[in-house]
Design a protein around this motif. Structure first.
Motif, mmCIF file in Angstrom:
data_model
loop_
_atom_site.group_PDB
_atom_site.id
_atom_site.type_symbol
_atom_site.label_atom_id
_atom_site.label_comp_id
_atom_site.label_asym_id
_atom_site.label_seq_id
_atom_site.Cartn_x
_atom_site.Cartn_y
_atom_site.Cartn_z
ATOM 1 N N LEU A 188 2.518 -7.215 -9.381
ATOM 2 C CA LEU A 188 1.479 -6.556 -10.177
ATOM 3 C C LEU A 188 1.345 -5.101 -9.736
ATOM 4 C CD1 LEU A 188 -0.787 -7.155 -12.346
ATOM 5 C CD2 LEU A 188 -2.363 -7.274 -10.402
ATOM 6 N N HIS A 189 1.707 -4.184 -10.599
ATOM 7 C CA HIS A 189 1.499 -2.755 -10.323
ATOM 8 C C HIS A 189 0.145 -2.339 -10.868
ATOM 9 C CE1 HIS A 189 5.554 -1.158 -9.014
ATOM 10 N NE2 HIS A 189 5.775 -2.435 -9.214
ATOM 11 N N GLY A 190 -0.317 -1.169 -10.402
ATOM 12 C CA GLY A 190 -1.524 -0.597 -10.982
ATOM 13 C C GLY A 190 -2.814 -1.301 -10.611
ATOM 14 N N ALA A 191 -2.862 -1.904 -9.417
ATOM 15 C CA ALA A 191 -4.028 -2.732 -9.067
ATOM 16 C C ALA A 191 -5.300 -1.921 -8.810
ATOM 17 C CB ALA A 191 -3.712 -3.612 -7.865
ATOM 18 N N SER A 192 -5.182 -0.628 -8.531
ATOM 19 C CA SER A 192 -6.404 0.164 -8.353
ATOM 20 C C SER A 192 -7.251 0.097 -9.608
ATOM 21 C CB SER A 192 -6.068 1.634 -8.071
ATOM 22 O OG SER A 192 -5.511 1.770 -6.796
ATOM 23 N N GLY A 193 -8.529 -0.194 -9.430
ATOM 24 C CA GLY A 193 -9.447 -0.226 -10.562
ATOM 25 C C GLY A 193 -9.496 -1.563 -11.274
ATOM 26 N N THR A 211 -2.087 -3.797 -16.898
ATOM 27 C CA THR A 211 -2.545 -2.861 -15.872
ATOM 28 C C THR A 211 -1.890 -1.504 -16.115
ATOM 29 O OG1 THR A 211 -0.766 -3.499 -14.361
ATOM 30 C CG2 THR A 211 -2.884 -4.635 -14.105
ATOM 31 N N ALA A 212 -2.452 -0.469 -15.473
ATOM 32 C CA ALA A 212 -1.874 0.878 -15.563
ATOM 33 C C ALA A 212 -2.023 1.559 -14.211
ATOM 34 C CB ALA A 212 -2.582 1.695 -16.638
ATOM 35 N N HIS A 213 -1.170 2.509 -13.942
ATOM 36 C CA HIS A 213 -1.306 3.288 -12.706
ATOM 37 C C HIS A 213 -2.537 4.172 -12.779
ATOM 38 C CE1 HIS A 213 3.180 2.505 -12.328
ATOM 39 N NE2 HIS A 213 2.658 1.993 -11.240
ATOM 40 N N GLY A 214 -3.179 4.389 -11.653
ATOM 41 C CA GLY A 214 -4.377 5.204 -11.601
ATOM 42 C C GLY A 214 -5.609 4.366 -11.905
ATOM 43 N N MET A 215 -6.750 5.033 -12.064
ATOM 44 C CA MET A 215 -7.990 4.325 -12.388
ATOM 45 C C MET A 215 -8.070 4.153 -13.912
ATOM 46 S SD MET A 215 -9.029 3.705 -9.385
ATOM 47 C CE MET A 215 -10.721 3.148 -9.429
ATOM 48 N N ASN A 263 0.323 -4.071 -5.835
ATOM 49 C CA ASN A 263 0.498 -2.661 -5.462
ATOM 50 C C ASN A 263 -0.801 -1.875 -5.585
ATOM 51 O OD1 ASN A 263 3.183 -3.365 -5.387
ATOM 52 N ND2 ASN A 263 3.871 -1.698 -6.697
ATOM 53 N N VAL A 264 -1.144 -1.179 -4.500
ATOM 54 C CA VAL A 264 -2.367 -0.371 -4.491
ATOM 55 C C VAL A 264 -2.047 1.033 -3.996
ATOM 56 C CG1 VAL A 264 -4.715 -0.156 -3.600
ATOM 57 C CG2 VAL A 264 -3.709 -2.436 -3.928
ATOM 58 N N ALA A 265 -2.370 2.026 -4.802
ATOM 59 C CA ALA A 265 -2.151 3.417 -4.392
ATOM 60 C C ALA A 265 -3.418 4.258 -4.568
ATOM 61 C CB ALA A 265 -0.998 4.035 -5.179
ATOM 62 N N THR A 266 -3.876 4.377 -5.798
ATOM 63 C CA THR A 266 -4.916 5.361 -6.124
ATOM 64 C C THR A 266 -6.232 5.138 -5.374
ATOM 65 O OG1 THR A 266 -3.917 5.539 -8.304
ATOM 66 C CG2 THR A 266 -6.122 6.471 -8.048
ATOM 67 N N GLU A 267 -6.665 3.905 -5.259
ATOM 68 C CA GLU A 267 -7.942 3.660 -4.562
ATOM 69 C C GLU A 267 -7.903 4.144 -3.111
ATOM 70 O OE1 GLU A 267 -10.308 0.020 -4.941
ATOM 71 O OE2 GLU A 267 -9.155 -0.467 -6.730
ATOM 72 N N GLN A 317 -0.205 7.225 -14.729
ATOM 73 C CA GLN A 317 0.620 8.175 -13.989
ATOM 74 C C GLN A 317 0.830 7.738 -12.556
ATOM 75 O OE1 GLN A 317 -0.659 12.267 -14.040
ATOM 76 N NE2 GLN A 317 1.085 12.926 -12.804
ATOM 77 N N GLU A 318 2.089 7.714 -12.141
ATOM 78 C CA GLU A 318 2.455 7.467 -10.748
ATOM 79 C C GLU A 318 3.323 8.638 -10.337
ATOM 80 O OE1 GLU A 318 1.942 4.448 -8.461
ATOM 81 O OE2 GLU A 318 2.371 6.238 -7.324
ATOM 82 N N ASP A 319 2.743 9.558 -9.568
ATOM 83 C CA ASP A 319 3.448 10.791 -9.210
ATOM 84 C C ASP A 319 3.966 11.500 -10.458
ATOM 85 O OD1 ASP A 319 2.861 10.787 -6.598
ATOM 86 O OD2 ASP A 319 4.874 10.415 -5.876
ATOM 87 N N PHE A 363 0.839 -1.196 0.000
ATOM 88 C CA PHE A 363 0.000 0.000 0.000
ATOM 89 C C PHE A 363 0.874 1.246 0.000
ATOM 90 C CE2 PHE A 363 -2.594 -3.223 2.300
ATOM 91 C CZ PHE A 363 -3.686 -3.262 1.435
ATOM 92 N N ASN A 364 0.551 2.188 -0.854
ATOM 93 C CA ASN A 364 1.297 3.446 -0.846
ATOM 94 C C ASN A 364 0.811 4.323 0.301
ATOM 95 O OD1 ASN A 364 1.784 2.430 -3.701
ATOM 96 N ND2 ASN A 364 3.112 4.217 -3.611
ATOM 97 N N ILE A 365 1.769 4.779 1.095
ATOM 98 C CA ILE A 365 1.477 5.626 2.266
ATOM 99 C C ILE A 365 2.143 6.982 2.058
ATOM 100 C CG2 ILE A 365 1.075 3.763 3.917
ATOM 101 C CD1 ILE A 365 4.498 5.385 3.562
HETATM 102 P P1 13P Z 1 -2.501 2.133 -8.607
HETATM 103 O O1 13P Z 1 -2.398 3.599 -8.329
HETATM 104 O O2 13P Z 1 -3.201 1.806 -9.871
HETATM 105 O O3 13P Z 1 -3.054 1.408 -7.424
HETATM 106 O O4 13P Z 1 -0.993 1.598 -8.793
HETATM 107 C C1 13P Z 1 -0.173 1.500 -7.652
HETATM 108 C C2 13P Z 1 1.231 1.135 -7.981
HETATM 109 O O5 13P Z 1 1.534 0.422 -8.920
HETATM 110 C C3 13P Z 1 2.280 1.657 -7.080
HETATM 111 O O6 13P Z 1 3.553 1.303 -7.511
#
Ligand code: 13P
Ligand code: ZN
Ligand code: NA
Length: 283
Positions: free
Chosen positions: A206-211, A177-181, A229-233, A140-142, A22-24
């Motif tokens: 697996l990156h980009g799991a949000s969405g 997969t892609a970063h973001g939704m 990896n989960v960030a955006t959600e 997009q990731e940052d 999880f991205n913190i």
């Molecule tokens: P999401 O923002 O799609 O969850 O991707 C997260 C990620 O891959 C962080 O490295």
């Protein structure tokens, strides 16, 4: 205490589940992730992009995460997500971080190998595990923005050669997969994942799991993904709840009040993702 991701990922691979990353960004997001993982007895990786470390301060983040590990008496892996420079990684590893990603995915195959190998040689002397990326995710990731048309799926044979040439501990692969939704539900290349897994024992990420629909994430784990990896959600849940709180309480100004709904909403996402990863009770 902060640990490398190596043992966590190997255990997950043997057990047929994935460790969620999880991205913190700050004290509150670390609190939510660690408290929830502890309640569910789930192994967990706390990930920060370069932007997060410069925002929060590496020493602050290391300190907070060490305290969290002590408080809940559990190993925590504080991870460098999408770091692109050797010297940046070196500094942070020297500051106590034991899990790093070197993202050389925008370089040529040969340059990616050279950079990754340099990072692996350094990190392994510090008992720090290394994740690399082959292929390229869209989105997009940052500050890292990749146009969908520049995204590249991971070639299975190249993955084998890359792993052999670099000695990485885990490999992030691109399978759709892609970063973001997503604008539309992504169609993942499960066949490619299966082929890559059949050719290597190295943990796959697996990156980009949000969405990504839960069923698809589960299928990826069945096929051999061991880190999700989960960030955006998390960000959306947190900020939506805080926005709603301010709509209902326009005069609010006490962070100890208005941050709470954000934390609660984020906690629900953390809970859900731990369940999807199948990591509950695996600590
Ligand atoms: P999401 O923002 O799609 O969850 O991707 C997260 C990620 O891959 C962080 O490295
Ligand atoms: Zn990522
Ligand atoms: Na995503």
């Amino acid at each position: 205490f902060l640990v490398s991701s190596r043992e966590m990922l190997h255990k997950a691979q043997l057990g047929g589940y994935a460790v969620p990353a999880f991205n913190i960004h700050n004290l509150e997001t670390v609190q939510v992730v660690v408290e929830t993982a502890a309640e569910m007895r789930s192994p967990v990786i706390l990930a920060g992009t370069p932007g997060t470390y410069s925002y929060a301060g590496t020493d602050y983040l290391v300190g907070i995460c060490k305290e969290a590990a002590k408080r809940y008496e559990m190993p925590i892996s504080l991870h460098l997500d999408h770091h692109e420079s050797f010297s940046d990684i070196r500094q942070k590893v020297e500051a106590g971080i034991k899990s790093a990603m070197i993202d050389g995915s925008h370089h040529s195959f040969e340059e990616n190998i050279a950079l990754t190998r340099q990072v692996v040689e350094f990190c392994h002397r510090w008992d720090c595990s290394v994740e690399a990326e082959l292929g390229r995710l869209g989105g997009q990731e940052d500050d890292l923005i990749v146009d969908e048309k520049d995204a590249l799926y991971t070639d299975p044979d190249a993955a084998v050669e890359f792993i052999r040439a670099t000695g990485v501990d885990s490999l992030a692969i691109a399978i759709g997969t892609a970063h973001g939704m997503y604008k539309e539900v992504p169609r993942l290349d499960f066949d490619r994942l299966g082929i890559i897994r059949s050719k290597t024992d190295t943990p796959l990420v697996l990156h980009g799991a949000s969405g990504v629909p839960d069923a698809d994430v589960r299928r990826c784990i069945e096929l051999g993904i061991t880190k999700v990896n989960v960030a955006t959600e998390l960000k959306i849940a947190f900020s939506d709840a805080v926005k709603q709180y301010f709509i209902e309480n326009p005069k609010a100004n006490d962070p100890r009040h208005y941050i709470i709904p954000g934390k609660n909403a984020m906690k629900q996402v953390v809970l859900d993702k731990i369940r999807v990863c199948g990591s509950e009770g695996k600590l």
